[in-house]
Scaffold this active site. Sequence first.
Site, PDB file in Angstrom:
ATOM      1  N   ARG A  27       0.813  -1.223   0.000  1.00  0.00           N
ATOM      2  CA  ARG A  27       0.000   0.000   0.000  1.00  0.00           C
ATOM      3  C   ARG A  27       0.846   1.273   0.000  1.00  0.00           C
ATOM      4  O   ARG A  27       0.321   2.379  -0.105  1.00  0.00           O
ATOM      5  CB  ARG A  27      -0.911   0.025   1.225  1.00  0.00           C
ATOM      6  CG  ARG A  27      -1.839  -1.161   1.310  1.00  0.00           C
ATOM      7  CD  ARG A  27      -2.661  -1.099   2.559  1.00  0.00           C
ATOM      8  NE  ARG A  27      -3.609  -0.012   2.525  1.00  0.00           N
ATOM      9  CZ  ARG A  27      -4.814  -0.080   1.988  1.00  0.00           C
ATOM     10  NH1 ARG A  27      -5.225  -1.196   1.456  1.00  0.00           N
ATOM     11  NH2 ARG A  27      -5.611   0.957   1.989  1.00  0.00           N
ATOM     12  N   GLY A 104      -5.231   8.215   4.313  1.00  0.00           N
ATOM     13  CA  GLY A 104      -6.227   9.082   3.678  1.00  0.00           C
ATOM     14  C   GLY A 104      -5.735  10.509   3.640  1.00  0.00           C
ATOM     15  O   GLY A 104      -4.529  10.769   3.800  1.00  0.00           O
ATOM     16  N   LYS A 610      -0.119  -0.310  -4.470  1.00  0.00           N
ATOM     17  CA  LYS A 610      -1.059  -1.219  -5.114  1.00  0.00           C
ATOM     18  C   LYS A 610      -2.502  -0.777  -4.947  1.00  0.00           C
ATOM     19  O   LYS A 610      -3.322  -0.947  -5.836  1.00  0.00           O
ATOM     20  CB  LYS A 610      -0.886  -2.624  -4.515  1.00  0.00           C
ATOM     21  CG  LYS A 610      -1.747  -3.630  -5.215  1.00  0.00           C
ATOM     22  CD  LYS A 610      -1.132  -4.979  -5.189  1.00  0.00           C
ATOM     23  CE  LYS A 610      -1.854  -5.916  -6.126  1.00  0.00           C
ATOM     24  NZ  LYS A 610      -1.607  -5.641  -7.536  1.00  0.00           N
TER      25      LYS A 610
HETATM   26  C1  G6P Z   1      -2.944   0.981  -8.879  1.00  0.00           C
HETATM   27  C2  G6P Z   1      -2.206  -0.311  -9.100  1.00  0.00           C
HETATM   28  C3  G6P Z   1      -2.590  -0.913 -10.437  1.00  0.00           C
HETATM   29  C4  G6P Z   1      -4.093  -1.094 -10.508  1.00  0.00           C
HETATM   30  C5  G6P Z   1      -4.837   0.215 -10.237  1.00  0.00           C
HETATM   31  C6  G6P Z   1      -6.319  -0.012 -10.051  1.00  0.00           C
HETATM   32  O1  G6P Z   1      -2.488   1.947  -9.753  1.00  0.00           O
HETATM   33  O2  G6P Z   1      -0.801  -0.096  -9.039  1.00  0.00           O
HETATM   34  O3  G6P Z   1      -1.964  -2.169 -10.579  1.00  0.00           O
HETATM   35  O4  G6P Z   1      -4.446  -1.577 -11.766  1.00  0.00           O
HETATM   36  O5  G6P Z   1      -4.363   0.808  -9.029  1.00  0.00           O
HETATM   37  O6  G6P Z   1      -6.513  -0.761  -8.892  1.00  0.00           O
HETATM   38  P1  G6P Z   1      -7.759  -1.683  -8.601  1.00  0.00           P
HETATM   39  O7  G6P Z   1      -7.458  -2.301  -7.279  1.00  0.00           O
HETATM   40  O8  G6P Z   1      -8.942  -0.765  -8.549  1.00  0.00           O
HETATM   41  O9  G6P Z   1      -7.860  -2.671  -9.686  1.00  0.00           O
END
Ligand code: G6P
Length: 615
Positions: A27, A104, A610
């Site tokens: 995170r 946040g 992530k």
């Molecule tokens: C971040 C991650 C990506 C992911 C995106 C959307 O940028 O690094 O790998 O595709 O968020 O995340 P989600 O959890 O909504 O698919």
Amino acid sequence: MCGIVGYIGNKEAWPVLVKGLERLEYRGYDSAGVAILHGGNFSVYKKKGRVAELSKFVKNENKENIFGGVGIAHTRWATHGEPSDRNAHPHLSSGGDIVIVHNGIIENYLSIKKILTEKGYKFISDTDTEVLANLIEDIKKNARVNIDEAVRLALKQVVGAYAIIVLSKDDPNTMVIAKVGSPVVIGMGRGEFFVASDATPIVEYTKKVVYLEDREMAIIKNKKLTIKTIDNKIKNPYFQKLQMKIDELEKGGFPHFMLKEIFDQPRSIEDSMRGRINIKNAVVKLGGIENYLDKLVNAKRILIIACGTSWHAGLEAKYFFEEFSLIPVGVEYASEFRYRNPVIYKDDIVIVISQSGETADTLAALQLAKEKGATVLGICNVVGASIPRATDAGIYTHAGPEIGVASTKAFTAQITALLLLCLCLAKEKNILNKKRMKELLTELEKIPKKVKEVLKVDEVVKKIAKEFKNAKNFIFLGRGYGFPLALEGALKLKEISYIHAEGFAMGEMKHGSIALVDENMPVVFIATKGPLYEKVVSNMMEVKARKGKIIAILSKGDKNIKKIADYVIEIPETSDVMMPFIASIPLQLLAYYVALFRGCDIDKPRNLAKSVTVE
Ligand code: G6P
């Protein structure tokens, strides 16, 4: 972004907290910190960099005060204030009574800070979080209330998104947790409680958890849990049983989570379709959305909303839906959609896609679509996350925890779920006859095996990656089902190797981007057999004529392309619609090995996190 952990109980808090932080590092990893209640005071340890830096620091020089059964911890993805020891969480209030961790953004922190500064509060960091710590201290002192009431009153003044854990040294048996926008889950053990941004730090201690809802706060006092709203209404805790397994959270012999997750795809794709297809009867059964099939059948339009890799899966789905269920599909970036005034009709179906189920922009877009009266379905990987809880219905992808920051198995699981949804709809609308449906499902069922086979290109891709590890730029080209893959291939390479890469619709090349091609430009072609094959060959010739270095992902045995391309990656043949499942694998491996040869930190690429829980 940012991960928070809390522990209150009879164990030593430090090891629980540090292990929890390691699990949550996906995170954010700009800094890490822990606060332990020790001898009536808070011992706060924080360090810029990874959790490992913090552990090293404490091990070498500062271990005397880490003992105690109450503590909170944080791993940071910087928003307010550069990554530094000073800006790292936990943050203490000026008087040292309050300590807090926060995931946040407090949007009105500047105006609160001004008032507190006038009252004489001093600020050490540049963060919005330290303002909240002081606001809580100020309220507690002046309103003469206990810690949970002080937190509640402070939150009534706060605008923004947060998941917070707060401790007061005056009240050593109490921990206060609250959330708006950012996730937080509380695990209940025997006389002990675990708190975290997701369940991964909790699962090895207890499976009994409660997810806080927005505007709820939890008060753990003298080993008892109370949940109420920020408006002071008591709620009954809703406990759930975690399904997660610990070995899913370990690397299992692989050097990186990303490689483990790439190689996990035969299993994860199979799990995404498990129990959902019946070839004999030519049906797809999706329990989660069964009650919404009528709405889907009658919808005039589908809008797909997502971010990042999930957006690419959504673009792939546009091709699926338009081909098999004859319904117009728009694909939207959540971050754009939420700030426009999008035209949404009551009979629109909105599909939000998210691996984590926590992406702030996707969540806000979902809420906007709901407010405007659309039916919202979710495609999500993390069970119980905010997005699946906020949608009307949905499909879990069942890929298992994805820990590497670069998404791999989540993508193939998402397109599996989306193709199943599309075929289910096609069946309901009587668009596909039984024979065609059987053919498609039979082919889909073979995909896990073919993915296993395509993983054998590992060595070939590794060699190509070595050749191009010093490239400054990369181009990825695809047509039809290959276009979203070209975007995804470029994104994978950018995020973990830091090489500039662009993905284009192949036919658009000649409208500008071909000017980039010279003898130093690697150009990856998704060039498998399909209805647009001849056009792909022509585009390849155009790049060859300009001396671009061609790396082709082609169907096994295609001699024609082998003659043209400089480097080839042969993949098993499949139908055009199933091609993305197979062709995405070498793209993921290419990014992985290029990053490896460049010495990059593959599972924790710079500047990224992530789970993007800030907008
Ligand atoms: C971040 C991650 C990506 C992911 C995106 C959307 O940028 O690094 O790998 O595709 O968020 O995340 P989600 O959890 O909504 O698919």
